[in-house]
Scaffold this active site. Sequence first.
Site, PDB file in Angstrom:
ATOM      1  N   ILE A   1       0.884  -1.164   0.000  1.00  0.00           N
ATOM      2  CA  ILE A   1       0.000   0.000   0.000  1.00  0.00           C
ATOM      3  C   ILE A   1       0.921   1.212   0.000  1.00  0.00           C
ATOM      4  CG2 ILE A   1      -1.794   1.267   1.246  1.00  0.00           C
ATOM      5  CD1 ILE A   1      -2.695  -1.478   2.347  1.00  0.00           C
TER       6      ILE A   1
ATOM      7  N   HIS B   1       0.016   5.164   1.530  1.00  0.00           N
ATOM      8  CA  HIS B   1      -0.015   5.534   2.952  1.00  0.00           C
ATOM      9  C   HIS B   1       1.224   4.939   3.623  1.00  0.00           C
ATOM     10  CE1 HIS B   1      -2.806   6.677   6.462  1.00  0.00           C
ATOM     11  NE2 HIS B   1      -1.603   6.463   6.972  1.00  0.00           N
ATOM     12  N   LEU B   2       2.112   5.818   4.031  1.00  0.00           N
ATOM     13  CA  LEU B   2       3.360   5.423   4.677  1.00  0.00           C
ATOM     14  C   LEU B   2       3.103   4.507   5.869  1.00  0.00           C
ATOM     15  CD1 LEU B   2       6.540   6.558   5.075  1.00  0.00           C
ATOM     16  CD2 LEU B   2       5.425   7.467   7.108  1.00  0.00           C
ATOM     17  N   HIS B   3       3.925   3.492   6.024  1.00  0.00           N
ATOM     18  CA  HIS B   3       3.868   2.631   7.207  1.00  0.00           C
ATOM     19  C   HIS B   3       5.236   1.998   7.410  1.00  0.00           C
ATOM     20  CE1 HIS B   3       2.558   0.328   3.673  1.00  0.00           C
ATOM     21  NE2 HIS B   3       3.084  -0.745   4.247  1.00  0.00           N
ATOM     22  N   GLN B   4       5.644   1.938   8.655  1.00  0.00           N
ATOM     23  CA  GLN B   4       6.930   1.334   9.004  1.00  0.00           C
ATOM     24  C   GLN B   4       6.695  -0.041   9.607  1.00  0.00           C
ATOM     25  OE1 GLN B   4      10.762   3.053  10.014  1.00  0.00           O
ATOM     26  NE2 GLN B   4      10.064   2.914  12.128  1.00  0.00           N
TER      27      GLN B   4
END
Length: 183
Positions: free
Chosen positions: A137, A140-143
């Site tokens: 995805i 939308h940034l996600h770590q």
Amino acid sequence: MTESDHEEQYGVGDPDQFQRLWTPHRMAYIKGESKPTGAGAEDGCPFCEIPKMSDEDGLIVRRGESVFAVLNLYPYNSGHLMVCPYRHVADYTELDEAETAELAQLTQCAITALRKASGAHGFNVGMNLGTVAGAGIAAHLHQHVVPRWGGDTNFMPVIGQTKVLPQLLRETRQIIADAWPQD
């Protein structure tokens, strides 16, 4: 199962002596179900929808002021979670100072909680920025915070292309939430 057992099962193909571990729940991921239809927050972004749910239903481990920690619905390892900003941004450089600081803080807390909850020996921590970099995805940034243990790469993922998770995601969420460092 013997070769004669396979002969009695019509339509299974050529006998190969392998047992099958069926994971039909993964088909939703393979088919891209619930993936955003576009790059906007209004295009079905799960990281924009999850915070509207209860912690249990959304698999949210911790809510911060500008970011939250959530279990990965399709984890690489048990306890695999992601730290996401509430704001719909695609690139790390788009985060403001408060979001950047809280993303780092919740990542540290996630590591502490996972060590306490699962005795993880190490971690893979990082972001895939953009589809070409591997982001499932990208909008939308996600770590990712993925706990690792000595010997956790065995024949199942290497040969069988299957991960064995020892508990349900709701149980994992509760254990990690209980182990989260107190403010």
